[in-house]
Design a protein around this motif. Sequence first.
Motif, PDB file in Angstrom:
ATOM      1  N   SER A   1      72.642   5.636  30.255  1.00  0.00           N
ATOM      2  CA  SER A   1      73.461   6.457  29.369  1.00  0.00           C
ATOM      3  C   SER A   1      73.737   7.812  30.000  1.00  0.00           C
ATOM      4  CB  SER A   1      72.718   6.634  28.043  1.00  0.00           C
ATOM      5  OG  SER A   1      73.437   7.501  27.213  1.00  0.00           O
ATOM      6  N   GLY A   2      74.993   8.240  29.958  1.00  0.00           N
ATOM      7  CA  GLY A   2      75.381   9.521  30.535  1.00  0.00           C
ATOM      8  C   GLY A   2      76.121   9.391  31.852  1.00  0.00           C
TER       9      GLY A   2
ATOM     10  N   VAL B   1      79.130   5.398  30.211  1.00  0.00           N
ATOM     11  CA  VAL B   1      78.065   4.551  29.676  1.00  0.00           C
ATOM     12  C   VAL B   1      77.575   5.229  28.404  1.00  0.00           C
ATOM     13  CG1 VAL B   1      75.819   3.492  30.120  1.00  0.00           C
ATOM     14  CG2 VAL B   1      77.432   3.815  32.007  1.00  0.00           C
ATOM     15  N   ASP B   2      77.682   4.533  27.285  1.00  0.00           N
ATOM     16  CA  ASP B   2      77.328   5.149  25.999  1.00  0.00           C
ATOM     17  C   ASP B   2      75.818   5.171  25.766  1.00  0.00           C
ATOM     18  OD1 ASP B   2      76.618   2.573  25.161  1.00  0.00           O
ATOM     19  OD2 ASP B   2      78.379   2.294  23.902  1.00  0.00           O
ATOM     20  N   GLY B   3      75.410   5.675  24.616  1.00  0.00           N
ATOM     21  CA  GLY B   3      73.994   5.826  24.292  1.00  0.00           C
ATOM     22  C   GLY B   3      73.216   4.528  24.252  1.00  0.00           C
ATOM     23  N   SER B   4      73.902   3.416  24.038  1.00  0.00           N
ATOM     24  CA  SER B   4      73.208   2.125  24.016  1.00  0.00           C
ATOM     25  C   SER B   4      73.271   1.424  25.373  1.00  0.00           C
ATOM     26  CB  SER B   4      73.790   1.234  22.916  1.00  0.00           C
ATOM     27  OG  SER B   4      75.159   1.010  23.156  1.00  0.00           O
TER      28      SER B   4
ATOM     29  N   VAL C   1      80.305  -4.079  27.373  1.00  0.00           N
ATOM     30  CA  VAL C   1      79.572  -4.766  28.441  1.00  0.00           C
ATOM     31  C   VAL C   1      78.287  -3.973  28.679  1.00  0.00           C
ATOM     32  CG1 VAL C   1      79.595  -5.526  30.844  1.00  0.00           C
ATOM     33  CG2 VAL C   1      81.723  -5.496  29.521  1.00  0.00           C
ATOM     34  N   PRO C   2      77.109  -4.593  28.467  1.00  0.00           N
ATOM     35  CA  PRO C   2      75.864  -3.862  28.740  1.00  0.00           C
ATOM     36  C   PRO C   2      75.656  -3.687  30.251  1.00  0.00           C
ATOM     37  CG  PRO C   2      75.400  -6.088  27.960  1.00  0.00           C
ATOM     38  CD  PRO C   2      76.873  -5.912  27.926  1.00  0.00           C
ATOM     39  N   VAL C   3      75.448  -2.429  30.687  1.00  0.00           N
ATOM     40  CA  VAL C   3      75.272  -2.147  32.113  1.00  0.00           C
ATOM     41  C   VAL C   3      73.994  -1.346  32.393  1.00  0.00           C
ATOM     42  CG1 VAL C   3      77.725  -2.273  32.667  1.00  0.00           C
ATOM     43  CG2 VAL C   3      76.722  -0.077  32.019  1.00  0.00           C
ATOM     44  N   ALA C   4      73.292  -0.913  31.369  1.00  0.00           N
ATOM     45  CA  ALA C   4      72.079  -0.113  31.578  1.00  0.00           C
ATOM     46  C   ALA C   4      71.057  -0.913  32.371  1.00  0.00           C
ATOM     47  CB  ALA C   4      71.475   0.315  30.244  1.00  0.00           C
ATOM     48  N   GLY C   5      70.472  -0.272  33.373  1.00  0.00           N
ATOM     49  CA  GLY C   5      69.473  -0.921  34.212  1.00  0.00           C
ATOM     50  C   GLY C   5      70.049  -1.714  35.367  1.00  0.00           C
ATOM     51  N   MET C   6      71.372  -1.786  35.459  1.00  0.00           N
ATOM     52  CA  MET C   6      72.025  -2.525  36.540  1.00  0.00           C
ATOM     53  C   MET C   6      72.423  -1.579  37.663  1.00  0.00           C
ATOM     54  SD  MET C   6      74.738  -4.979  34.645  1.00  0.00           S
ATOM     55  CE  MET C   6      74.278  -6.274  33.530  1.00  0.00           C
TER      56      MET C   6
ATOM     57  N   TYR D   1      77.253  11.382  37.870  1.00  0.00           N
ATOM     58  CA  TYR D   1      75.902  10.982  37.494  1.00  0.00           C
ATOM     59  C   TYR D   1      75.507  11.635  36.173  1.00  0.00           C
ATOM     60  CZ  TYR D   1      75.267   9.257  42.251  1.00  0.00           C
ATOM     61  OH  TYR D   1      75.379   8.561  43.415  1.00  0.00           O
ATOM     62  N   ARG D   2      74.536  11.040  35.497  1.00  0.00           N
ATOM     63  CA  ARG D   2      74.018  11.650  34.275  1.00  0.00           C
ATOM     64  C   ARG D   2      73.332  12.967  34.643  1.00  0.00           C
ATOM     65  NH1 ARG D   2      71.461   6.903  35.224  1.00  0.00           N
ATOM     66  NH2 ARG D   2      69.284   6.947  35.813  1.00  0.00           N
ATOM     67  N   PRO D   3      73.245  13.889  33.707  1.00  0.00           N
ATOM     68  CA  PRO D   3      72.696  15.218  34.017  1.00  0.00           C
ATOM     69  C   PRO D   3      71.182  15.186  34.200  1.00  0.00           C
ATOM     70  CG  PRO D   3      73.193  15.050  31.689  1.00  0.00           C
ATOM     71  CD  PRO D   3      73.682  13.783  32.322  1.00  0.00           C
TER      72      PRO D   3
END
Length: 186
Positions: free
Chosen positions: A41-42, A61-64, A75-80, A110-112
């Motif tokens: 996220s971020g 990439v949203d909060g989820s 499309v879930p992408v967190a952790g990829m 990049y996320r902060p």
Amino acid sequence: MNRRSVLLLLASAGSLGACVSQPLRTGSLDGASSAPYTLASGDRLRIIVFGQENLSNIYAVDGSGRIVMPLIEAVPVAGMSTSQAARAIEARLRGGFLREPRVTVEIDAYRPFFILGEVTNSGQFPFVNGMTVQTAVAIAGGFSPRATRTTAEISRPTGDGIVTASVPITAPVRPGDTIVIKERWF
């Protein structure tokens, strides 16, 4: 007089013992630093779908941990990694929308990172490639007069949870890290 000298000597020895620096615990962050970058996220992604200009764009990439694109929605992408995210998007597009989709995913921003404690301006700041704790402190306006200037504490989200360790100020910072600059005692 002799007792007084012994007590004074013991008190000063105890005070000097407190000044000895503690060993740095960087072992727990070593594995997290060498791991490939994973999306969270971020992050902002530049997604290019070859031959489909209306699908190519910058997506956040949203909060989820998902991105929302036209046609295929969330499309879930967190952790990829970026290549894993490209394959996931290709698979969704292949499911009835495009015959042979070719997708490229790049990180646009990049996320902060976050910095707290004994710095001039604590808060959230944009990540810069190649950043160390020392450059993060510079971005936050520098050390306060009471800051410890040799070590910092970094909390880093990993797949196994949040890892926290004491590191030298030359340690690398990753996107999403939280840096705490402690107060010095003397």
